[in-house]
Each structure stands twice: as C-alpha cells, then as structure tokens.
Design a protein around this motif. Structure first.
Motif, PDB file in Angstrom:
ATOM      1  N   GLN A  38     -66.273 -13.175 -16.530  1.00  0.00           N
ATOM      2  CA  GLN A  38     -67.639 -13.135 -17.079  1.00  0.00           C
ATOM      3  C   GLN A  38     -67.679 -13.880 -18.408  1.00  0.00           C
ATOM      4  OE1 GLN A  38     -68.188  -8.897 -16.900  1.00  0.00           O
ATOM      5  NE2 GLN A  38     -69.000  -8.998 -14.820  1.00  0.00           N
ATOM      6  N   ASP A  39     -66.643 -13.704 -19.203  1.00  0.00           N
ATOM      7  CA  ASP A  39     -66.475 -14.513 -20.414  1.00  0.00           C
ATOM      8  C   ASP A  39     -65.487 -15.616 -20.067  1.00  0.00           C
ATOM      9  OD1 ASP A  39     -65.690 -15.699 -22.762  1.00  0.00           O
ATOM     10  OD2 ASP A  39     -65.349 -13.838 -23.846  1.00  0.00           O
ATOM     11  N   GLU A 214     -62.718  -5.319 -21.231  1.00  0.00           N
ATOM     12  CA  GLU A 214     -63.404  -6.333 -22.046  1.00  0.00           C
ATOM     13  C   GLU A 214     -62.472  -6.841 -23.145  1.00  0.00           C
ATOM     14  OE1 GLU A 214     -66.476  -7.600 -21.841  1.00  0.00           O
ATOM     15  OE2 GLU A 214     -67.035  -6.437 -20.071  1.00  0.00           O
TER      16      GLU A 214
END
Ligand SMILES: [Zn+2]
Length: 334
Positions: A38-39, A214
């Motif tokens: 996602q990143d 994350e």
C-alpha cells in the motif's frame, strides 16, 4: 547485474502456480519476486531457500501469494538455492554437490558460482534499501523456532518476535547473509525442523505479521535475548553415530534423543553421549572470541560425555551428515 523482478500479477495467470512445487519447477537460482505494498515507497526483504533442504520459508512465501493479502509496504522475496532444492529428491540437498554451503560464502570474493550467487542475493537486497532483512531457514533436527542476529536492539527484538520468542545475539562469524551490512534490522529465523508442518506455519504467520505491520515497531512481544552462543563441532576426521548406547565403531556416539534438548535444554550432569578414548578434544567448542571451550563444557566419566553446566541447546540434530558437515549444535549458558 540487475535482479530480474517478477511480480505477483505475473503469477496469477497460472492457476497452478501458487503450488510450491509448480512454482519451484519454473524458477532459477536467485529468483526475485516483488509484491507491491500500500505504501510503495518502503521495502522489506525476505530470503528463502538459502539452503535447498529448508523449505518452510518457500512454502510460506507461496502460501502468502495465494492469500492475495496486500502488504503494508513493498515486499521483496528472494528464492536463493533453487538448483540445490531441485537436486535429487526435492528439498533434500543443503547445497549442490561440489559447491560450498551458500550461507558460508557471503564474506568471500572469489569468482566461484556459490560466491557469485551470494553476491547476487546481497545486490538484490541492497537495491531496494529495505527497512529490514529476514532470512528464513529450518533446522535439520526438530526444535522450537528461534532468531539469530548480530544486533539485540529493540527494533531487532521486535522483528524477531514476529516469528519467535528467542533471539540469539551472536558474535560468531560464519560468512552468512545476516552478517552483511544492510543498515537495518537483519535476522536469520530458524523456523524449526524442515519436515515439521508446524515450522511451515511459523514461517507463514511471521510473513503475514511482517506484511500487515504498518511499522516495524508494532510487534507487542519483543523476543528475549540469549547472548554468547557457542558452536559445538566434531573435530575433522572423527566418525559419528547416534544411538541410545555406546557404539564401538565410531569415535563419537551422541544420544539418539538429543533433539529433545532443543526444547528442554540441559542441566549439569546430563548425558550427551559416548566417546571411544579418553580425549574430549574430539569436540571443538568455539565461542565468539575463537576460544575452544570443550573442557569447560563437557566432562568425561567412563567414556560417558556429560554436560558440565546448564545450557540452552539449539540446532541439535540426528543427521550425521548435517552434524559432521556443519556442527553438532549451538548452546548458550542458562
Ligand atoms: Zn539453513
């Protein structure tokens, strides 16, 4: 040489391709797979199959692809010793006959095939500047999972905690991948025995935890650090067997149930095995300073070799080949 990165999208066109053996059949040494996160500005690197007979990381990687979970950041998987894994009975050979152990070649700079393979792996990792590097292995004997690293800071302990309760902080230098400078937390994970389904599950769960985190700060259970491992080897030329009683045809006989010590450790006085002769120098016990501590570690009583102190034991095996070519086990003082 630029690493040839394949992407998961390339794999999804092949229905069977998520099956590990089908995947392996199509690969070459040092295959690199990138999964977009996602990143997509950050990377984490995972290497599997440095040793061709240690498949848990590879199985876990294939299972992770199949899950189609999008990772928090980009993942780079490197499948190292494909040729060794496909030699003879698949996943039976640590490295190719006539070559050297790949995980002893990372500090070399000769032009031999195994060294060049090691250099390609390091290059594939460095070119994405990852925020961590994890190298997934199996032990040849049964035992719980543990991590090994040159660092023991909180970030490294948290990374280790994704797979294991224990982190062995080592100063032993063997020429392994985790000894290379990547400027980020770098670990070897020993997932447990190579033929144990639990090891494959541990490898998979760790990859999933790594993928969805994350930040690497999220792990709530940093691994406990065990310091100053010693490596117990057989002196070159000594013959070895595993049995429940003394064997007269080999120089050294180790207790058949030695792998139980991987779980329980040993106390002073516990039996390791038997030697024919009166000289404990059949063993070589190497600490981080290069000292040989076999006289500290063992006592000899009527051909019986007993431990002289309480120890955690790691990587004890009943494979004569693994024990003679690599080591009998590692240990850390309790
Ligand atoms: Zn290994």
């Amino acid at each position: 040489m630029r690493a040839e990165a394949l992407h998961r999208a390339d794999l999804q066109g092949h229905q069977k391709f998520a099956q590990p053996l089908e995947v392996l059949s199509r690969l070459q040494d040092v295959s690199v797979f990138d999964v977009a996160g996602q990143d997509n500005t950050r990377w984490r690197a995972v290497s599997v199959l440095i040793h061709g007979n240690e498949p848990s990381g590879f199985y876990a990687m294939c299972r992770y692809w199949h899950s189609a979970v999008i990772p928090a950041v980009n993942l780079r998987f490197i499948v190292a010793s494909v040729s060794a894994a496909k030699t003879a009975k698949w996943f039976s050979q640590r490295y190719i006959e006539g070559e050297r152990d790949l995980n002893r070649c990372f500090a070399l700079d000769d032009n031999q095939a195994d060294t060049l393979r090691a250099q390609r792996i390091v290059k594939a990792i460095r070119e994405v500047t990852p925020e961590c590097v994890v190298d997934l292995h199996n032990t040849s004997g049964q035992g719980p999972a543990f991590a090994v690293a040159l660092q023991k800071d909180l970030a490294t302990r948290k990374l280790a905690g994704l797979w294991s309760d224990y982190l062995i902080h080592t100063g032993l230098r063997l020429g392994s991948l985790m000894e290379q400078e990547f400027d980020c937390p770098t670990l070897t994970i020993e997932c447990g025995g190579s033929d144990d389904a639990k090891s494959h599950q541990i490898a998979y769960q760790g990859i999933c935890r790594l993928a969805i985190s994350e930040t690497l700060d999220e792990c709530a259970f940093p691994a406990q650090v065990l310091s100053h491992p010693m490596r117990v080897e057989l002196r070159p030329g000594m013959s070895l067997s595993y049995a429940n009683q003394r064997q007269h045809l080999t120089d050294v006989c180790i207790l058949q149930q030695v792998t139980q010590y991987n779980y329980d450790g040993v106390e002073q006085g516990d039996l390791l095995g038997w030697i024919n002769g009166a000289d404990l120098s059949v063993f070589r016990v190497r600490d981080e300073m290069g000292n040989d501590l076999h006289l500290d570690l063992f006592t000899l009583d009527n051909n019986q070799v007993r431990f002289n102190q309480s120890l955690h034991i790691f990587m004890a095996t009943t494979s004569v080949k693994a024990a003679t070519e690599d080591c009998l086990f590692y240990c850390v003082k309790k």
